[in-house]
Design an enzyme around this catalytic site. Sequence first.
Site, mmCIF file in Angstrom:
data_model
loop_
_atom_site.group_PDB
_atom_site.id
_atom_site.type_symbol
_atom_site.label_atom_id
_atom_site.label_comp_id
_atom_site.label_asym_id
_atom_site.label_seq_id
_atom_site.Cartn_x
_atom_site.Cartn_y
_atom_site.Cartn_z
ATOM 1 N N ASP A 101 0.904 -1.167 -0.046
ATOM 2 C CA ASP A 101 0.171 0.190 0.024
ATOM 3 C C ASP A 101 1.039 1.356 0.195
ATOM 4 O O ASP A 101 1.958 1.444 0.882
ATOM 5 C CB ASP A 101 -0.963 0.000 1.281
ATOM 6 C CG ASP A 101 -2.015 0.780 1.199
ATOM 7 O OD1 ASP A 101 -2.196 1.680 0.271
ATOM 8 O OD2 ASP A 101 -2.850 0.852 2.079
ATOM 9 N N ASP A 118 -10.563 3.982 -1.536
ATOM 10 C CA ASP A 118 -11.338 3.145 -0.634
ATOM 11 C C ASP A 118 -12.612 3.142 -0.828
ATOM 12 O O ASP A 118 -13.423 3.929 -1.059
ATOM 13 C CB ASP A 118 -11.003 3.247 0.853
ATOM 14 C CG ASP A 118 -9.279 3.081 1.231
ATOM 15 O OD1 ASP A 118 -8.597 3.086 0.025
ATOM 16 O OD2 ASP A 118 -9.031 3.084 2.297
HETATM 17 C C1 GLA Z 1 -5.478 2.239 2.635
HETATM 18 C C2 GLA Z 1 -5.931 1.229 1.731
HETATM 19 C C3 GLA Z 1 -7.070 0.463 2.540
HETATM 20 C C4 GLA Z 1 -6.286 -0.080 3.654
HETATM 21 C C5 GLA Z 1 -5.935 0.940 4.689
HETATM 22 C C6 GLA Z 1 -4.932 0.401 5.759
HETATM 23 O O1 GLA Z 1 -6.475 3.301 2.998
HETATM 24 O O2 GLA Z 1 -6.585 1.740 0.545
HETATM 25 O O3 GLA Z 1 -7.686 -0.663 1.648
HETATM 26 O O4 GLA Z 1 -5.512 -1.158 3.433
HETATM 27 O O5 GLA Z 1 -5.040 1.685 3.856
HETATM 28 O O6 GLA Z 1 -4.399 1.377 6.290
#
Ligand code: GLA
Length: 524
Positions: A282, A345
Site C-alpha cells: 500500500d 477506498d
Molecule cells: C489504505 C488502503 C485500505 C487499507 C488501509 C489500511 O487506505 O487503501 O484498503 O489497506 O490503507 O491502513
Amino acid sequence: MRHFFRASTSTLALLLGCFLVGTQPSFAQTNLSGYWDARTPNPDGTFRDTYFEIQQSGETLSGTLIRRPNGIPITGTFKEGAIHFVTVPPTPPPPPAGATARPAQRPITFDGTYEDGKLLLQTQGRNGVMKSVAEKVTKEATLPPAPLPLPELKDLPDNGLARTPPMGWNSWNKFAGRVDDAAVRGMADAMVSSGMSKAGYVYINIDDTWELGRDANGNITTNKKFPDMKALADYVHSKGLKIGIYSSPGPKTCAGYEGSFGHEVQDAKTFAAWGIDYLKYDLCSGLDIYKDDAPTLQAIYQKMGQALQETNRPIIYSLCEYGRASVWTGWGTKSGGNLWRTTGDISDRWDSMEKIGFSQIKIAEYAKPGHWNDPDMLEIGNGGMTADEYRTHMSLWSLLAAPLIAGNDLRTMTDETKSILMNSETIAVDQDPEYKPVVSVSSENKVEVLMRPLHDGSVIVGLFNRNDAPTDAQFARSILPANLTGKKTKVRDLWKHEDVKLEGDTFKATVPSHGVVLLKISSR
Ligand code: GLA
C-alpha cells in the site's frame, strides 16, 4: 545577622519563585512555538505520530498540522494553562459541472494542558476520546526521509499466479485496527465451516496494523496482537487455506505503522519465511518521499515485486496505489503485480460502491489472466447496504472479473449474506477461465445494461437499476452475439437460480431499486 536575614529572605523568595515556576504552569513565560510530535497510543502498544508546527503570539496559537502534500492550518489559544486549537480544513475545490460537491473535511479539535515541557492533548476520535502526549522535536524530525535509489525499470516475468481473480477475505473493511491473531484464526475456521472455501475463497489476508517496528537486525516485528506470525500462517495452511499480509513502500503504512521503506528485500524474505502467500503493498507514505508519476511508481513497486520473486515462494502481489498513474495501462503488470487497485477506498454505502463499480467498465479491457483490476474489497454482509445493493455489488464485481475478497465477519454471516457471497453461478462468471471484458450495452435513465461473453460461447447480461425506485429495463435479442440471436437459447436468472423465457425480440424485466437482474444466455 541582619545581613544574613536579608540574604536568606531573598534566597527564600527566589526558592519560592522557583518552586512556583516548577510546579505550576508558568503561563507568562511559556511559548509553545516550535515543532511537536504528538504520540497517540494504539491499544496494541504501538503509537501514532502527528506532527505540528505551532506559532504562539501572546495567547494566540496558529500553525499547521503537518500532513503531506499540504498541511492543515490550525488556530487556537493558550490561555491560563489551557491549550485549545482546531484544524481549519481547506475548502474543497468547486466540483466539475454536473458533479456533486465533495464534503468539506471535519475540523479536529485539540484540548489540553502544558506540563513539564509536554503538551497533554485530547481529541474526539471516531471511537471515543484519543489522548496524546506531544514533545518538542526538531524540524528535521517532522520531515520524511530522503528518497532511496530506485531500480532501473525492467519488465518482471509473470509469476504464473492468479490465472483467475484471487478470492479470499481481508481484515480491513470489518476490523480495521482491531484485527488480531484470534480473529484471523476464527476467520480461517469460518472460511471452511461456512462453505466459503468450497465456493472458491482461499486467501485469509491480514491488512494494516499487525506491525510493531524493527529488531536490532532490522527485521520487521509484530505487535502484541500477533504474537507468532509463523504459527498463525501454519494454522491457516493447516486448514487448506493461504495467508496474506500487508506492507507499504513508505516508512509508515496508512494507519501509521512500520512500512518496508529501505527494507524491501529483508521484508520479502521475512514474509516468505513466515509462509506468506499474498502481499498487499500500500503506497501510503511512499507518496511523501517519491514522485507521483508512472515511472517512479513502477520502480517503487518493481523493487518489492523483484524481492518477492527472488524469495522463490509463490506470493500473489497486490498493488494498492488507488489507481494512480493509470496503473492498468501497463506498469502494474511490468512491476510484477497480479492485481492493482483502480480506485480510492470503498465504504459500506450504496453511493461509494455504485460510484466505484460503474466507473470500472471502461478499463475492463486492460485486465488479463494474472493481472487484474482491483476496485477494492467487498462490503457484502457488513450491514450498510440492502440485500439488493449487495447483489448488485457481487454481480458488478463478477462481471468486472474483480478479485472477490470478502470484508465481513465470516463467523456471523446471515443466510442472506452467505447466499450472495457463495452464489456459485455469479462466482463462475468472475472466475471464467478465458477472460473477455464486460462491455456497456446501454446506459439510459440510470439503467445500465452490461454484457460479458464467457469461454463457452454464452454471455452474461446484467440489467442494473441505479434509481431509487423499481424501474423497467430491457435489451434486444439483437445485442447478443450471432450464436445466440436464434430462438434456441436458454436464459437463466443467476440470482433466482431458475430458467426464464426470452420470448420475441426483447427481454423485459422490472428491476428493484439499486438491484440487478443477472442473466446467462446460452445456446440450447
Ligand atoms: C489504505 C488502503 C485500505 C487499507 C488501509 C489500511 O487506505 O487503501 O484498503 O489497506 O490503507 O491502513
